[in-house]
Design an enzyme around this catalytic site. Structure first.
Site, mmCIF file in Angstrom:
data_model
loop_
_atom_site.group_PDB
_atom_site.id
_atom_site.type_symbol
_atom_site.label_atom_id
_atom_site.label_comp_id
_atom_site.label_asym_id
_atom_site.label_seq_id
_atom_site.Cartn_x
_atom_site.Cartn_y
_atom_site.Cartn_z
ATOM 1 N N LYS A 110 0.831 -1.217 0.000
ATOM 2 C CA LYS A 110 0.000 0.000 0.000
ATOM 3 C C LYS A 110 0.860 1.260 0.000
ATOM 4 O O LYS A 110 0.465 2.274 -0.562
ATOM 5 C CB LYS A 110 -0.999 -0.013 1.168
ATOM 6 N N LYS A 192 -3.010 -10.758 -7.017
ATOM 7 C CA LYS A 192 -4.352 -11.086 -6.513
ATOM 8 C C LYS A 192 -5.408 -10.102 -7.024
ATOM 9 O O LYS A 192 -5.102 -8.930 -7.278
ATOM 10 C CB LYS A 192 -4.352 -11.160 -4.992
ATOM 11 N N LYS A 195 -9.711 -4.948 -4.852
ATOM 12 C CA LYS A 195 -10.739 -3.907 -4.875
ATOM 13 C C LYS A 195 -10.184 -2.592 -5.363
ATOM 14 O O LYS A 195 -10.890 -1.761 -5.875
ATOM 15 C CB LYS A 195 -11.234 -3.670 -3.439
HETATM 16 P P1 TYM Z 1 -10.326 -6.558 2.667
HETATM 17 O O1 TYM Z 1 -11.542 -5.719 2.613
HETATM 18 O O2 TYM Z 1 -9.150 -6.156 1.870
HETATM 19 O O3 TYM Z 1 -10.665 -8.032 2.244
HETATM 20 C C1 TYM Z 1 -11.793 -8.686 2.782
HETATM 21 C C2 TYM Z 1 -11.580 -10.180 2.794
HETATM 22 O O4 TYM Z 1 -11.423 -10.684 1.457
HETATM 23 C C3 TYM Z 1 -10.230 -11.449 1.365
HETATM 24 N N1 TYM Z 1 -9.671 -11.255 0.024
HETATM 25 C C4 TYM Z 1 -9.438 -12.245 -0.852
HETATM 26 N N2 TYM Z 1 -9.622 -13.575 -0.782
HETATM 27 C C5 TYM Z 1 -9.295 -14.307 -1.869
HETATM 28 N N3 TYM Z 1 -8.797 -13.768 -3.015
HETATM 29 C C6 TYM Z 1 -8.597 -12.433 -3.129
HETATM 30 N N4 TYM Z 1 -8.117 -11.913 -4.243
HETATM 31 C C7 TYM Z 1 -8.925 -11.611 -2.017
HETATM 32 N N5 TYM Z 1 -8.861 -10.271 -1.793
HETATM 33 C C8 TYM Z 1 -9.320 -10.077 -0.544
HETATM 34 C C9 TYM Z 1 -9.321 -10.876 2.445
HETATM 35 O O5 TYM Z 1 -8.318 -11.787 2.831
HETATM 36 C C10 TYM Z 1 -10.305 -10.609 3.553
HETATM 37 O O6 TYM Z 1 -10.588 -11.780 4.283
HETATM 38 N N6 TYM Z 1 -7.566 -6.204 6.838
HETATM 39 C C11 TYM Z 1 -8.806 -6.770 6.323
HETATM 40 C C12 TYM Z 1 -10.037 -6.196 6.994
HETATM 41 C C13 TYM Z 1 -10.054 -6.355 8.473
HETATM 42 C C14 TYM Z 1 -10.092 -7.586 9.194
HETATM 43 C C15 TYM Z 1 -10.110 -7.227 10.566
HETATM 44 C C16 TYM Z 1 -10.120 -8.928 8.811
HETATM 45 C C17 TYM Z 1 -10.062 -5.343 9.386
HETATM 46 N N7 TYM Z 1 -10.094 -5.900 10.642
HETATM 47 C C18 TYM Z 1 -10.141 -8.216 11.557
HETATM 48 C C19 TYM Z 1 -10.145 -9.894 9.798
HETATM 49 C C20 TYM Z 1 -10.144 -9.541 11.148
HETATM 50 C C21 TYM Z 1 -8.827 -6.509 4.818
HETATM 51 O O7 TYM Z 1 -7.846 -6.066 4.261
HETATM 52 O O8 TYM Z 1 -9.980 -6.732 4.206
#
Ligand code: TYM
Length: 326
Positions: A110, A192, A195
């Protein structure tokens, strides 16, 4: 056993988020006490338009519901509705070292993407994530593969705190399904699906129209050769097959058998069909959900989350030596 996970209300939720995270939550909600949050404090570590952030937060809540997350069984809430997240993050921040945080892959990526805004929040993002998880005495954190390092960091931080101040936190574990834990970009199968990708051709959005889905799949990168097999040296087809396999609830063998005499164009047609069969009913439910209904669910979720968060925070403050307020 308690389960916690969250999604950022930024960008467009995609099929990777569904397969890597939400789909697994659906199974867990029937077995454990699940808490699913919308991580808006985390979202502002990169620049957000306030109005869009508000809309996206509501949108994520609706997607949870439309995907089948049941508010009667689980707690759904907005991170910023519970003050204890930032409060605990401050305390945990005093135990997290700069060298540990500098090693975080997501921070490195990031910082590269947002060179002009490498802020303190982005750096301490994993500490806030640790606070999210530890506040609810979480045992299982169902996430995609990209979050593994953050969950390991959380477990280390919890162990450190417990060692210094006495048993306080449950040590959480990541739950990462082998299949689909890292869905790759349709325009680049070596990175990967994301978003925040610059090109919409990178991802299949959960709210994309049928036309967009058709176009994105038809433009998806393929590998050289013509075989439709789960082969590590064919990353593009491997990725598309994984999406097909998971959405069609079939085994790898069954899928390979089905497409053994097909070409890429035939396979892409079938993939489009299966993706639309999944998305259309989800979107139909999504557009029927009223804002008012969501506000009520989020209020109820915050009330329930608050009780658990307060209890943990009380214990934490005692342990670190804060005078209790009168
Ligand atoms: P975020 O919003 O980036 O992603 C949400 C969830 O989607 C999964 N993910 C994927 N899984 C498979 N293939 C992909 N290409 C892919 N892209 C995203 C992510 O692994 C995630 O499970 N830091 C977290 C948000 C968060 C969180 C937490 C998660 C904040 N607090 C506490 C768990 C526990 C995140 O970046 O989400």
């Amino acid at each position: 056993m308690r389960v916690f996970s969250a999604i950022l209300p930024s960008g467009n939720l995609h099929i990777g988020n569904y397969i890597g995270a939400i789909k697994n939550w659906l199974e867990l909600q029937n077995q454990y006490q699940c808490i699913f949050s919308i991580a808006n404090y985390h979202a502002i570590t990169v620049k957000q338009d306030p109005e869009i952030l508000r809309q996206k937060s509501l949108e994520i809540a609706k997607i949870y519901l439309a995907a089948g997350i049941d508010p009667k069984k689980v707690i759904i809430f907005i991170q910023s509705h519970i003050n204890e997240h930032t409060e605990l993050a401050w305390i945990l921040g005093t135990l997290a070292t700069i060298s540990e945080l500098k090693r975080m892959t997501q921070f490195k990526e990031k910082s590269e993407q947002h060179k002009k805004n490498v802020n303190l929040g982005l750096f301490s993002y994993p500490v806030l994530q640790a606070a999210d998880i530890l506040l609810y005495q979480t045992e299982i954190v169902p996430v995609g593969e990209d979050q593994k390092q953050h969950i390991e960091f959380t477990a280390d931080l919890a162990k450190k705190f417990n060692k210094l101040f006495g048993e306080t936190f449950i040590i959480p574990k990541a739950l990462i399904k082998e299949e689909g834990c890292r869905i790759m970009g349709l325009d680049n199968p070596l990175k990967k699906m994301s978003k925040s990708a610059k090109s919409p051709l990178n991802y299949l959005g959960l709210l994309d129209t049928s036309e967009e889905i058709r176009k994105k799949i038809s433009k998806a990168v393929t590998d050289s050769g013509a075989e439709i097999k789960f082969s590590k040296d064919k990353p593009a087809i491997f990725n598309l097959l994984t999406i097909y396999q998971i959405l069609s609830f079939q085994s790898k063998k069954e899928v390979e058998e089905k497409f053994k005499n097909s070409n890429y164009a035939d396979f892409k047609k079938e993939l489009t069909k299966i993706v639309l069969e999944f998305l259309e009913p989800l979107q139909e439910r999504f557009y029927k959900i009223k804002d008012k209904e969501v506000y009520e669910i989020l209020q109820d979720g915050a009330n329930k989350a608050q009780g658990i968060a307060r209890e943990t925070m009380k214990k934490v403050k005692e342990r670190v030596g804060f005078l209790t307020s009168l």
